[in-house]
Design an enzyme around this catalytic site. Structure first.
Site, PDB file in Angstrom:
ATOM      1  CB  CYS A 327      90.706  59.381  37.704  1.00 38.36           C
ATOM      2  SG  CYS A 327      89.965  60.722  38.660  1.00 38.36           S
ATOM      3  CD  GLU A 361      93.382  58.499  34.995  1.00 41.63           C
ATOM      4  OE1 GLU A 361      93.586  59.716  34.940  1.00 41.63           O
ATOM      5  OE2 GLU A 361      93.391  57.856  36.056  1.00 41.63           O
TER       6      GLU A 361
END
Length: 370
Positions: A327, A361
């Site tokens: 992330c 992400e």
């Protein structure tokens, strides 16, 4: 997404030109960042352009004694912005927001209320956490039970050292991945993927990346089993670790929900797990696990924003296949400096979990160099 608060609200900071323009900017930034490791096309997985967030947090702002509003931090960091709606949130949350505020004011349970957190499922189940600077008594509970019944939702009341549950503190999400259906209990105040449709795509990509492997799988930072449970359908056995006790408990519940029995969840920090695996230390938490019965060739990691430390990267490098979900592209690039000493990146993907922001992400597949 059309939003009257673009440019003022701090939630969306990349909005000029609309969704596609912001996404293109994000793709170009990450293509440049990862060019030292991968020069082929990065697979792109888009988000819906609106109503994509299944969890969200709002301040509750009081104007005098008569009115309350939802509020967000301003983009210029100069105080808060009062809002009446948010097209980021799921359709179910979007519809509920004004109704809930009206009921709270009508029933006079707004005294010292300072926040409202929403968690929804794709089917429209919602848990709302109401955050207070006061103790919640039996009168509050009775009144809030009436609101929960009226609106068809679950409510959690929180104040310092207090959690009052009205009905239940979770929603059940159903994810559809490659023709399979997976059920997960998402618990209030615990980590869940915020964008369900992108999450489905992310799981699908990870499964595809591991489709030609055999033997067993090791997973670090498994959380509540978001990836672990789908992986269990592809591997003989899965060994998964996570340091959070509540996440491990949720993962075990989710395993039962999906009738899966080939996962061993272990509550352990990565450093401890490596010591157990190498026979350096004996841990009671591993007493029921026969490490020697596992034939692990693949490892899957989904670390927090800080990424992995050097020791964990070295540990991951033991295995033939590494799937890394990140992330935080910056810490992923840092970790790839180490991982690519022993492995080659053969696939990369960008998952747009967070539209209208710079956040992305990333997914990476690495195989051991010969």
């Amino acid at each position: 997404m059309n939003c009257k608060y673009f440019g003022i609200c701090g939630a969306c900071i990349v909005y000029e030109g609309g969704y596609e323009a912001g996404l293109l900017q994000k793709v170009e930034l990450n293509r440049e960042l990862f060019t030292p490791f991968y020069t082929d096309e990065i697979s792109l997985f888009k988000s819906p352009s609106s109503h994509y967030r299944s969890r969200s947090e709002f301040k509750i702002w009081h104007e005098g004694e008569e009115s309350i509003h939802y509020a967000m931090n301003r983009a210029d960091k100069n105080g808060v912005l009062l809002i009446g709606e948010c097209p980021q949130v799921s359709s179910a949350i979007f519809t509920l927001m004004p109704k809930l505020l009206k009921a709270i004011k009508r029933e006079k349970i707004d005294f010292k209320l300072f926040g409202a957190d929403f968690l929804s499922s794709s089917s429209g189940e919602i848990v709302v956490s109401l955050l207070y600077h006061r103790t919640l008594d039996s009168t509050w509970k009775e009144t809030t039970e009436k609101i929960a019944d009226e609106l068809g939702i679950y409510i959690i009341g929180r104040s310092r050292g207090q959690k009052v549950i009205i009905k239940q503190d979770y929603v059940t999400e159903i994810l559809h991945v490659n023709g399979d259906e997976f059920r997960f209990n998402y618990i209030e105040n615990s980590f869940t993927q915020p964008n369900s449709q992108v999450n489905e795509q992310m799981i699908g990509w990870a499964l595809k990346s591991l489709q030609n492997t055999d033997a067993d799988l090791l997973e670090l930072y498994c959380g509540a089993g978001n990836f672990t449970i789908p992986f269990a359908k592809k591997f003989r056995k899965v060994l998964a670790t996570e340091i959070s006790k509540s996440s491990i408990n949720a993962a075990k519940t989710n395993m039962l929900l999906n009738s899966v029995d080939n996962i061993a969840f272990v509550r352990m920090a990565v450093e401890e797990f490596v010591e157990a695996l190498d026979g350096v230390r004996v841990f009671n938490r591993m007493k029921d696990i026969d490490i020697n019965s596992y034939e692990i060739k693949s490892i899957f990691v989904d670390p927090p924003r800080s990424g992995m430390d050097e020791a964990t990267c070295r540990f991951a490098s033991r295995y033939e296949n590494i799937i890394y979900i990140s992330c935080n592209p910056q810490t992923l690039a840092r970790d790839l400096e180490l991982l690519t000493k022993t492995h080659k990146v053969i696939d990369m993907a960008l998952f747009d979990q967070f539209p209208y922001t710079h956040h992305a992400e990333m997914g990476v597949k690495l195989i051991k160099k010969i």
